[in-house]
Structures are given as C-alpha cells and as structure tokens.
Design a protein around this motif. Structure first.
Motif, PDB file in Angstrom:
ATOM      1  N   ASP A  44      37.680  43.802  34.574  1.00 32.95           N
ATOM      2  CA  ASP A  44      36.646  43.027  35.267  1.00 32.95           C
ATOM      3  C   ASP A  44      37.275  42.004  36.187  1.00 32.95           C
ATOM      4  O   ASP A  44      36.887  41.855  37.344  1.00 32.95           O
ATOM      5  CB  ASP A  44      35.785  42.268  34.246  1.00 32.95           C
ATOM      6  N   ALA A  45      38.261  41.293  35.619  1.00 39.01           N
ATOM      7  CA  ALA A  45      38.874  40.212  36.382  1.00 39.01           C
ATOM      8  C   ALA A  45      39.543  40.773  37.624  1.00 39.01           C
ATOM      9  O   ALA A  45      39.350  40.251  38.728  1.00 39.01           O
ATOM     10  CB  ALA A  45      39.899  39.481  35.521  1.00 39.01           C
ATOM     11  N   ILE A  46      40.291  41.859  37.465  1.00 40.81           N
ATOM     12  CA  ILE A  46      40.979  42.423  38.626  1.00 40.81           C
ATOM     13  C   ILE A  46      39.975  42.878  39.667  1.00 40.81           C
ATOM     14  O   ILE A  46      40.108  42.613  40.858  1.00 40.81           O
ATOM     15  CB  ILE A  46      41.876  43.597  38.180  1.00 40.81           C
ATOM     16  N   LYS A  47      38.928  43.527  39.195  1.00 40.93           N
ATOM     17  CA  LYS A  47      37.911  44.020  40.123  1.00 40.93           C
ATOM     18  C   LYS A  47      37.289  42.860  40.893  1.00 40.93           C
ATOM     19  O   LYS A  47      37.141  42.915  42.118  1.00 40.93           O
ATOM     20  CB  LYS A  47      36.847  44.764  39.332  1.00 40.93           C
ATOM     21  N   VAL A  48      36.962  41.809  40.160  1.00 43.32           N
ATOM     22  CA  VAL A  48      36.285  40.690  40.813  1.00 43.32           C
ATOM     23  C   VAL A  48      37.224  39.979  41.774  1.00 43.32           C
ATOM     24  O   VAL A  48      36.840  39.576  42.871  1.00 43.32           O
ATOM     25  CB  VAL A  48      35.738  39.752  39.723  1.00 43.32           C
ATOM     26  N   LEU A  49      38.508  39.880  41.389  1.00 39.65           N
ATOM     27  CA  LEU A  49      39.442  39.159  42.254  1.00 39.65           C
ATOM     28  C   LEU A  49      39.718  39.922  43.533  1.00 39.65           C
ATOM     29  O   LEU A  49      40.041  39.339  44.554  1.00 39.65           O
ATOM     30  CB  LEU A  49      40.760  38.913  41.510  1.00 39.65           C
ATOM     31  N   TYR A  60      27.944  33.795  45.668  1.00 36.40           N
ATOM     32  CA  TYR A  60      29.383  33.750  45.484  1.00 36.40           C
ATOM     33  C   TYR A  60      29.935  35.134  45.241  1.00 36.40           C
ATOM     34  O   TYR A  60      29.266  36.005  44.668  1.00 36.40           O
ATOM     35  CB  TYR A  60      29.745  32.840  44.311  1.00 36.40           C
ATOM     36  N   SER A  61      31.151  35.331  45.662  1.00 36.12           N
ATOM     37  CA  SER A  61      31.781  36.622  45.419  1.00 36.12           C
ATOM     38  C   SER A  61      33.272  36.392  45.252  1.00 36.12           C
ATOM     39  O   SER A  61      33.778  35.293  45.464  1.00 36.12           O
ATOM     40  CB  SER A  61      31.513  37.569  46.586  1.00 36.12           C
ATOM     41  N   GLY A  62      33.956  37.425  44.864  1.00 33.24           N
ATOM     42  CA  GLY A  62      35.410  37.375  44.778  1.00 33.24           C
ATOM     43  C   GLY A  62      35.903  36.324  43.808  1.00 33.24           C
ATOM     44  O   GLY A  62      35.350  36.096  42.733  1.00 33.24           O
ATOM     45  N   MET A  63      36.954  35.653  44.227  1.00 35.14           N
ATOM     46  CA  MET A  63      37.639  34.672  43.386  1.00 35.14           C
ATOM     47  C   MET A  63      36.707  33.560  42.926  1.00 35.14           C
ATOM     48  O   MET A  63      36.739  33.120  41.783  1.00 35.14           O
ATOM     49  CB  MET A  63      38.771  34.081  44.229  1.00 35.14           C
ATOM     50  N   LYS A  64      35.845  33.128  43.851  1.00 34.54           N
ATOM     51  CA  LYS A  64      34.984  31.998  43.511  1.00 34.54           C
ATOM     52  C   LYS A  64      33.966  32.402  42.462  1.00 34.54           C
ATOM     53  O   LYS A  64      33.644  31.628  41.557  1.00 34.54           O
ATOM     54  CB  LYS A  64      34.271  31.509  44.768  1.00 34.54           C
ATOM     55  N   PHE A  65      33.494  33.630  42.582  1.00 30.85           N
ATOM     56  CA  PHE A  65      32.579  34.106  41.555  1.00 30.85           C
ATOM     57  C   PHE A  65      33.311  34.200  40.219  1.00 30.85           C
ATOM     58  O   PHE A  65      32.768  33.837  39.175  1.00 30.85           O
ATOM     59  CB  PHE A  65      32.007  35.470  41.940  1.00 30.85           C
ATOM     60  N   ALA A  66      34.575  34.652  40.289  1.00 30.89           N
ATOM     61  CA  ALA A  66      35.366  34.750  39.054  1.00 30.89           C
ATOM     62  C   ALA A  66      35.475  33.398  38.385  1.00 30.89           C
ATOM     63  O   ALA A  66      35.418  33.271  37.158  1.00 30.89           O
ATOM     64  CB  ALA A  66      36.749  35.300  39.366  1.00 30.89           C
ATOM     65  N   MET A  67      35.626  32.353  39.210  1.00 30.48           N
ATOM     66  CA  MET A  67      35.708  31.003  38.651  1.00 30.48           C
ATOM     67  C   MET A  67      34.425  30.658  37.899  1.00 30.48           C
ATOM     68  O   MET A  67      34.465  30.128  36.784  1.00 30.48           O
ATOM     69  CB  MET A  67      35.915  29.982  39.773  1.00 30.48           C
ATOM     70  N   PHE A  68      33.294  30.959  38.510  1.00 27.17           N
ATOM     71  CA  PHE A  68      32.032  30.640  37.839  1.00 27.17           C
ATOM     72  C   PHE A  68      31.871  31.447  36.559  1.00 27.17           C
ATOM     73  O   PHE A  68      31.381  30.944  35.548  1.00 27.17           O
ATOM     74  CB  PHE A  68      30.843  30.903  38.776  1.00 27.17           C
ATOM     75  N   TYR A  69      32.298  32.691  36.657  1.00 25.81           N
ATOM     76  CA  TYR A  69      32.218  33.557  35.490  1.00 25.81           C
ATOM     77  C   TYR A  69      33.060  32.975  34.362  1.00 25.81           C
ATOM     78  O   TYR A  69      32.652  32.930  33.209  1.00 25.81           O
ATOM     79  CB  TYR A  69      32.746  34.932  35.900  1.00 25.81           C
ATOM     80  N   LEU A  70      34.230  32.500  34.756  1.00 29.37           N
ATOM     81  CA  LEU A  70      35.154  31.891  33.795  1.00 29.37           C
ATOM     82  C   LEU A  70      34.544  30.620  33.219  1.00 29.37           C
ATOM     83  O   LEU A  70      34.612  30.374  32.021  1.00 29.37           O
ATOM     84  CB  LEU A  70      36.453  31.583  34.528  1.00 29.37           C
ATOM     85  N   VAL A  71      33.927  29.817  34.089  1.00 30.61           N
ATOM     86  CA  VAL A  71      33.317  28.568  33.640  1.00 30.61           C
ATOM     87  C   VAL A  71      32.271  28.861  32.581  1.00 30.61           C
ATOM     88  O   VAL A  71      32.213  28.228  31.532  1.00 30.61           O
ATOM     89  CB  VAL A  71      32.652  27.827  34.819  1.00 30.61           C
TER      90      VAL A  71
END
Lengths: 165, 146, 367, 375
Positions: free
Chosen positions: D78-83, D243-254
């Motif tokens: 998931d992380a790789i895909k989103v990044l 949001y998409s990409g890295m920034k979305f990943a950040m929110f997902y992580l949050v």
C-alpha cells in the motif's frame, strides 16, 4: 435518541460481527480456485456446426444487435445454400441467446468457455473458422438440455459453503 | 382487480360540467381538448366517486400529425383506473397545461416529455431538459428524429 | 449578534460513493443544512424507448434487462405481461409459477441490495452490505442455473419462459429457502435495533401518505408511509391471486420505516415462493407462438409490483413486428419526485440516507 | 535555579534519566527517538494489517492475502503504491497551506509517543506532566487537518475539516475529565508513575472513565462510529479528498498513528501499561495496544455513523455530565482513601455507579440531536 435499550442493540450487532470472525469466509480465490459455471452458460463465444447449418439466416434476423453477418450462395449441384461468410462481432453481442433459440436446425450453440478477454476490438470478431464446432470446444447447454447433462454440475454457494455456528 | 372506468361514462360527466371539452371517447379512454385539460383533470381528481388521486404515468405518443399525451390515472381508494388523453397538433411549438399543481408526480415525467418530445407544459415550475443537455438539437423520441 | 452566513452549492456526484450510480444532486447548503436540492441525471441515458421502436417484440426483452439491472427478472416479467396483454397470449400454467418464483426471488435479491446499500449509506462500513451481497449471491447462483447469466437474465419470453427449470434447481432452491430465514434473523440482530441506526433513521425524511400519493410514489416507499397499496393484491397480475400473503405497512414513513418495510417484504416474498414451490405443476413452459409476434393495433399498459415500485410498460402497437411506442414507467424516476420535499431542512448526512432509503437504480432513471 | 521561579525548566523536569547510560541524556534521547519512530511505523503497519484482515474476516471475506505470507506485506505494498502516485494539487488550492497541512498533522501524532512507557522507565522523556503533554499535543493535529480542509478549496474537505474541529473541541473535555479520575487515583501526572501505581488495572477502578475515554478517544481520532469527518458515504473522504501521493500517505499514517497513540494511552492509563505476568513488558504493551485497537476495528465493522448534531449532543449532554459525575465520585473515594484501603469495595461500587448513571441518563435526560430545521 432515547437509549431505550441501553446499548443492547449495539451489543447484539457486535456479537454478529465477532461470530463471523470465526466462520469460514464465503469468498473463493479466483485464479486458483475455480467454480463450475452454469451448465446453461451464455458466454460471448458461439459454436457453429457447419454440417447442420442450412444458411437460412434466422439467427441474423433474430439478433437484436445485428451482430451476426451471414452471406450465402447457392450450390446448384447439391441444391442447397453454401455459407460463404459467417461472422459474429462478439463486441456487439449482448449474450441474449435469441440466436441459439431461434436456430431451427440446432446448428448454433453457446460455447462453455468464459475467459475470452481480448486486447483489441478487432479480435472480438469471430469468423467462420473460429466458430467451428470442434471437439475441444465445450458446448454450453443453453437451450439444449441433452448437452447440459454432459457438463459438470454448477457449484452453488448454497451447497459449497457451510456456515460454522 | 383494478376496474378500468369506461371512458364513455366519464366523458359524459365531464361534458356535463365543461361543455365542448371532450374530443372523443371510447370504452378504454377519452380524449379531452388541451385547453380543458386542467379543468377536466381537477374534476377527475376531486369528484366524489371518481377520486382519481394517483397519477400512474404521463407519456406522449407521436402520431406524425399530432402528439397524444397520455395520462393514466387511478384511485387507490376505489381501485379503478382511467386513461385520458390530450392532443396537440402544433408540431413546431406544442403546448399543453401542466398538471404538476394537481399531481406532483407529473413533475419529472413532464420534464422528460419536454426533453424527448418537445411538448412544452405551461406553468410547470422547472421546465428544463432532464436527460439531455441544453442546446441538444431535436427531440429524440419524435418519429422524425433519426 | 447574528452571524451572516451564505448558502453554498455542493455538487454531489456524478461520481460519489453513495449516489448509487452516475447520478448528481445539486444541493444548496446552509452550513450542514440542506436548503434546496435538484437531482440531475441523464449520464447513462441509452434511449431504450427509442431503440424499442426498431426492434421486434422478442428482441426487446434483452433491453429490459438493462433497465433496472439489479432486478432484471421483474423487468422481463413486466414487459412480457404487456406484450401478452397486447397480443392476447395465454401463458401455460407451469410458466406462470416459474415466473412468480423468479420474480419473488428477484425481489428478495433487489431488496437485499437496497437494504444493504441503505445501511452502508448510514455508515455501517460495508458489513451489512457484504452480508447481504452474500445472500444475493446465492439467489444469483440460482438464476445463473436457470438462465445462464448472472445479471442480465433475459429468461422470460412473451408466452412463457425461455426454457424449463433444470432438474437440479428445485433441491438448490429448497436449500436456499431453508437457509434464508436464519440469515434474515441475523440481519435483524446486526442492525435493526441498533441505537445509532434508530437515532439516525427514525423520524428522518418523513413522507406522509397524502404526499406520497400526490407524488405518485409507489412500492415500499409508499407502503412505508402507511398506504396499503400493492399491485400484487390490488390488481393481481399473473397468478398472484392464488397465494396467501400479507402486505406489510408501516406507520410514519421515515427512513427507518422504509428499511423495516423492505425487510418485512422479503419475509412475505419467502412465503410466496414457498407456496409456489409446493403448487408448481408440470407441463409446457412456453406457448406456441410464431417467430415474430404481430399484435393487433391498440395499446396496453401492464404493470407489476417491482422491488422498487410500480413498473409498467405502455405499449402502442400498429400491427407491425415492432411496437409503435414503448413507454416504460420507471419507479425509480417517479419516486425521486418526492426527494426534494423529504430532504429540505435535514443535514447532509440525512440527505444521503434519505436518498438511500428511496432506493433508485440509475439504469432505470436514464433508460 | 531558585525554587518558585516560574520557568519552563522548573515546570517540566526530566525524571528518571538512567544514570548508567554512557553519555547520559543525549544517548538516551537518540536511542528512544529511533525506537519511537520505528515503533510507530511498525505498529502502524501492524494495525493496518489487523484492520484489513480482521475487518475482512468479520465481513465474511478474506482480506488482503496476496502480498507476502498471509498478506503480511500488504501495508508495505500500500505504502509503495501510494508513494508512487502522482502528487496532485488543485489549481484553486492554497499551495502553502495545502503542502504544510500533512506535516503539521503528522508531527504531533509522533510526539505523543515521547511520553508513553514501553517498560518501566523506558521512554523518551518521563515528563512529570506527561498526560497533560499528551492532551496538549494531540489536539495540535486538528490544526493540520483544518488547514488541509481549508487549503484544498474543496467543499467536501471544508465540511470534513469543520466537522473535525467541532468534534475535537467538544470531545477534548470529556476526554480530559476521564483522565483526571485516573490521575486522582494514581496521584501523578507522569505516565510512567501511573503504570507503576496500577497494581490493579484502572479499568476496574474506573470503568465509567474507561468507557468515556474510549468513546471520546474514538471521536477524536475519527474512528467509527464517530468517523463523520471522513465519512466516505457522505463527504467522499472529508479533509483529505484532494490529497494524493506522499501527502495522502502522511494523512493515512496520521490516522493510524493516532489510533495507535490512543490505544497506547488507553493501555497505559487503564489496562496497566507494560505490566503483566510471564511475557516481557514491551510485549505485554504491544499486545494490549493491539487488543484495544482490535476493539476499535470491531466497532468500526459493526456500527453505523452518527450525525454531526448528534455527535455534539453526545459530547455535551451525555459524556460531559457523566464524566463530571465520575470525577466527583472518584474524588470522594480518593478522599476517603478507598484506593488503598477498600479496593474491592471500590471496584464493586464503581461498576454499580456506572450502570446506574448510564441507565438514568439514557432514560430521563438524554436526547440526541434536534432533527429537521425549517427552511
């Protein structure tokens, strides 16, 4: 909301979900596990019997999409029609099965194959040779109950999955 | 079983109230004049014994020389039904009164007829095209639309 | 001091998780409160009514599959009834029973989706939806067995059904019928008495009986408003007058009632299927008809109680092989008339569940 | 430094720096920073796996099982895909705010773990006001989330962000009041001290407090049934719609880091933290965090979502008075020295009190929301 039931409704719901955690999942893993499809399967490929076909063109007339094209010429020596061109654009086919039902000489069947995706639209057009009735092409039992009996029985979710209680 | 009301009987009742409003009537349906449509419809809805309070559907049929708008009414209380029709002969700019004020259920269907047949319903609160976009040329369900 | 606020327009759709298809709502909001709403559709319009004018009567049946694509059997049935009414065709006994079984199974399948999607709109994260899809899958399996496909069945024909039931059908159906009540109880346990669901859905989006009749609303939405009107009872088509079943109605006509109504109707459908299974006679399943049906000049309107409401076909014939005019009365479209009255004054979250409780299929609106 | 002088050094004292560490404080600091970041990231992967598999099984399907053994590598995939996704910024967006928002939202989620003990004394900073620090820090991510909603100039985002702010502001109060009960019994604000004080898990002494904290915590971190800030069926995805990409990943992580944080705090405050027999303490801690998180997954799978006005009503009319009552009763009990003397009596009394309060409140006082507004 009045908590008329003091959260009992919520608790009931929670028991249902937690019980499902211990049950068998009802899915199957497609490419490895394959279920048998219906014996009357209507796919997007047709099987055509050259010997039985008289070239009457009923199938082309019934097709609501106009996807069947048939060109015949007369063979004076044998006093019958010769099918020169018979082709189905399966890209237009809506798999309604009316052509199979309409054929008066039992010359047209559905194929029992289901992984028929193609990369180009052009490849979806089935010519005369592709449609021929060959032994390796399994024929679906749609409208032909005797053919259906030869096919493996359909896997039903009703029978396959037993719920653990 | 829903009893289809006889168009002839109802036609005589309407004719009594609004003389000259019925064009023709048969066992199955009756045709009213466009300018009397709203009065006739109100009469059918509010008259005791008829109470046609449920508008099943509204549709239109193109007969080349005229449009026929079909209203299929029924009464949930008495469980009977009636088909009334209205015709418009003007192909360029056909107009009929809207029955939205009587049956709100006609709202989207009249817009649909406007969109696909081009029949304009007067006094409809929101007479816009419904399926096709503004500026689409022609009205697809007319017989002369290719 | 009053805060000066300004309404803003929110475009919900055409691509939105809970518009049930390609559907758009232009909602004018004041904060979270819906002031006004305008449904916009037409993104999926295929002109089925126009297409039908160029096709033979038999060739239209596959088109009707694509109207309300989650209840194809009902659409087939309505269309075939209209053609039979128009041409005066008598249907064999066994075919009538098969039709009833199929139509009621289809009703259960479609209502399962309706209820599942409604609960999903309420925010129960896919759990009820997937459970109900699992049971729908069992029904779809049965349909696949008889008709060969899983979505566009094209099973019924004017004058009967396309082919007889396969011999393995009845045992499978019997097994399903034994299973289903247990699952229905499970769904009730899952969310029926859930306090949050009650808080969300009770009293929300009330549609009174008078309003419902004035808006020509039909089906479960009408009956949830307390109007006892079911075409299966009021105007029995096919052989529905031979079965013993009740028409459940609810009192208030809010979202919760509509949910309850659908669940009750599934139970009644099970009852009908059980009776039809017992009475199923043997015999032919298709009337002897010519290839091309050529009904006499005239018009006919046949209607059935589809899962979503009154589905009718208005056919006008000019004694040719294709209908002169084929009008479809779509319950989804007409039920939407009441949407605006129901949602005004509620919040965005309520807008979604009220919309979900009407239960539309866009294939039927944009036919 | 003179005592009584009001300075930050006086208020915040670092306690329990292990004296035997070479290099003392700085080595400790470096080591635990690495540990905390590693812990958060692995735990986030773990909980994503638990959520997806657990939810799948509860919904009568399998969940992800293709990547790695049992699908264990799914979070990585998931992380790789989103990044690798394209980073899309809407034209109308406020670029700087849009860019800053995920960072501001993410930092506090990580900072909470500074004061959570994995073992006795094993934590980055044993602040003597640890729990206050947690409360203060955890509400900072709201700023990031509101920036995200405002900056992306999308109406769904704005609605989601406003809902989030309203929810966090309201739920902070019952959350803190529920904590105060624990603080009273433990007699300390330091999280490590609280765990040390838990000879019996505080869930038994504070059952009502636990319920209140769990509910309010769920609401703060947008878990179901309070996930209406990112209600997918209503407002698409709430604040991170654009949001998409890295920034979305950040929110997902949050989202998941906050869930882990709340689970960790619940573990520390109510479930006895790292304490437990047989297993090593850090393992106990992780097991308990996972269990608490599983409860959140369980509620998410089952419950529908509540409405915004009901959310507010629930906080102010239900949780707040109950948490005040709970605090009052606990204070009386502490005054009477029950936690040390009459511990079993206190457990029984508190459970009875919980049942009675909930019953009375639901029966007589409580209405959720107000329904239709005339327009």
């Amino acid at each position: 909301m009045k908590f008329e039931r003091y959260g009992i409704g919520i608790a009931k719901g929670l028991t249902v979900t937690i019980r499902h955690l211990l049950r068998h999942p009802t899915v199957n893993q497609y490419p490895e596990q394959r279920l048998n499809i219906s014996r009357r399967f209507r796919g997007n490929e047709l099987v055509w019997n050259r010997e039985k076909c008289t070239g009457c063109g009923t199938c082309a007339k019934t097709c609501p999409q106009g996807a069947i094209e048939i060109v015949t010429s007369t063979d004076m020596t044998e006093n019958k029609y010769v099918v020169d061109k018979y082709q189905v654009d399966t890209g237009y086919c809506i798999q309604c099965g009316l052509c199979v039902e309409a054929c008066p000489y039992e010359a047209l069947y559905f194929s029992h194959a289901y992984e028929c995706a193609k990369y180009r639209r052009g490849e979806l057009v089935q010519g005369k040779e592709d449609m021929l009735d060959r032994p390796e092409r399994k024929v679906s039992g749609y409208f032909y109950p005797d053919k259906a009996k030869e096919l493996p029985e359909q896997t039903m979710l009703v029978e396959k999955v037993t719920e653990k209680r | 079983m829903t009893i289809p009301l006889s168009g002839k009987d109802v036609a005589s009742k309407i004719e009594e109230k609004f003389p000259g409003s019925v064009v023709e009537s048969s066992q199955d349906n009756l045709v009213v004049k466009g300018n009397f449509l709203l009065d006739a419809a109100r009469f059918l809805r509010d008259t005791e014994g008829l109470d046609l309070d449920f508008l099943n559907f509204v549709t239109a049929v193109d007969y080349y020389d005229h449009f026929e708008v079909v209203y299929w009414l029924s009464s949930l209380e008495h469980n009977h039904s009636l088909t009334i029709k209205a015709r418009c002969y003007d192909r360029e700019n056909p107009v009929l009164p809207s029955v939205v004020g009587l049956w709100q259920g006609a709202d989207l269907q009249e817009r649909e007829i406007f969109d696909l047949f081009g029949i304009k319903f007067e006094d409809h609160p929101n007479m816009k095209r419904i399926f096709l976009w503004e500026g689409f040329a022609g009205h697809p369900l007319r017989k002369d639309f290719i | 001091m009053a805060v000066r606020t300004e309404p803003f327009v929110l475009n919900m759709g055409p691509v939105h998780p809970s518009t049930h298809g390609v559907f758009r709502m232009r909602a004018t909001l004041d904060g979270e409160v819906v002031i006004d709403i305008e449904p916009v559709f037409g993104y999926l319009h295929r002109g089925i009514e126009k297409l039908a004018e160029q096709r033979t009567y038999t060739g239209i049946t596959p088109l009707t599959d694509r109207l309300d694509y989650i209840s194809s059997m009902s659409n087939n049935l309505a269309y075939c009834l209209a053609v039979e009414k128009l041409a005066g065709i008598k249907v064999p006994e066994r075919a009538e029973y098969i039709r009833v079984i199929m139509a009621e199974l289809q009703r259960i399948a479609a209502l399962l989706i309706a209820v599942g999607a409604f609960l999903n709109d309420c925010g129960a994260y896919f759990t009820p939806f997937l459970y109900m899809f699992r049971e729908r899958e069992r029904i779809v399996d049965l349909f696949e067995m008889v008709s060969g496909q899983r979505l566009t069945y094209n099973y019924m024909r004017a004058g009967g059904v396309s082919q007889d039931l396969p011999e393995e059908f009845m045992p499978a159906l019997r097994k399903f019928m034994d299973m289903m009540p247990r699952f229905m109880d499970e769904y009730d346990r899952l969310l029926m008495q859930n306090e949050i669901l009650i808080a969300r859905a009770k009293g929300v989006g009330i549609l009174t009986g008078e309003q419902a009749i004035n808006c020509s609303v039909s089906g479960p939405v009408l009956r949830a408003s307390g109007v006892n009107w079911d075409i299966r009872k009021a105007d029995p088509y096919s052989i529905y007058d031979r079965f013993d079943f009740d028409i459940p109605t609810q009192a208030t006509g809010d979202c919760y009632d509509r949910y309850r109504q659908r669940v009750e109707e599934m139970r009644q459908s099970l009852r009908i299927i059980r009776q039809a299974m017992e009475q199923l006679p043997s015999g032919p399943v298709r009337a002897e008809l010519p290839q091309l049906i050529r009904p006499p000049t005239g018009e006919a309107y046949a209607r059935i109680e589809a899962p979503k409401g009154e589905l009718g076909f208005y056919l006008v014939s000019d004694n040719s092989i294709a209908p002169y005019r084929c009008h479809i009365r779509p319950p989804s479209l007409i039920n939407l008339t009441a949407l605006r009255d129901m949602v005004r004054g509620w919040k965005v979250a309520d807008l979604i569940i009220i919309f979900g409780s009407i239960d539309i299929t866009v294939g039927e609106i944009d036919r | 430094m003179a005592t009584g002088e009001l300075s930050i050094y006086n208020l915040v004292k670092f306690q329990a720096i292990p004296p035997d560490w070479p290099g003392g404080f700085w080595w400790h600091w470096l080591f635990f920073t690495v540990v905390v970041i590693g812990f958060v990231l692995t735990m986030v992967m773990g909980v994503i796996y638990i959520e997806r598999r657990g939810m799948g099984r509860m919904q009568s399907r399998l969940g992800p099982n293709r990547t790695g053994p049992f699908g264990l590598l799914q979070p990585v995939a998931d992380a790789i895909k989103v990044l690798l996704k394209e980073n899309i910024v809407p034209v109308a967006a406020d670029k700087i705010v849009h860019w800053l928002a995920p960072v501001i939202a993410f930092a506090p989620a990580l900072m909470i773990f500074a004061v959570i003990p994995f073992e006795n004394g094993a934590l980055l900073a044993d602040l003597n006001i640890g729990i206050l620090y947690v409360v203060a820090i955890s509400s900072v991510s709201t700023v990031g989330i509101f920036m995200a909603g405002w900056g992306s100039s999308n109406k769904y985002s704005l609605l989601g962000a406003m809902r989030n702010v309203a929810a966090v502001v309201s739920y902070e109060i019952p959350l803190v009041l529920a904590i105060v009960g624990v603080v009273l019994i433990a007699g300390s604000l330091s999280l490590n001290q609280m765990v040390v004080a838990q000879d019996i898990p505080f869930i038994l002494l504070q059952p009502l407090g636990f319920l209140l904290f769990f509910t309010a915590g769920c609401a703060e971190i947008n878990r179901s049934p309070f996930d209406l800030m990112e209600a997918d069926s209503e407002i698409v995805a709430g604040f991170h719609t654009e949001y998409s990409g890295m920034k979305f990943a950040m929110f997902y992580l949050v989202e998941y880091a906050e869930a882990v944080a709340i689970s960790a705090i619940i573990t520390t405050l109510f479930l006895g933290g790292w304490r437990g027999p047989l297993l090593p303490p850090w393992l106990w801690f992780i097991v308990k965090v996972m269990l608490v998180f599983f409860a959140m997954v369980w509620t998410r799978t089952t419950l529908p979502r509540i409405r915004i006005d009901q959310l507010m009503a629930f906080a102010w009319k239900f949780l707040l008075p109950m948490s005040l009552l709970n605090l009052f009763i606990t204070a009386l009990q502490v005054l009477a020295d029950w936690p040390t003397q009459l511990i079993w009596a206190m457990i029984i009394v508190n459970f009875a009190v919980m049942a009675i309060i909930i019953l009375i409140w639901s029966r007589f006082f409580f209405r959720l929301g107000w329904g239709r507004i005339e327009v």
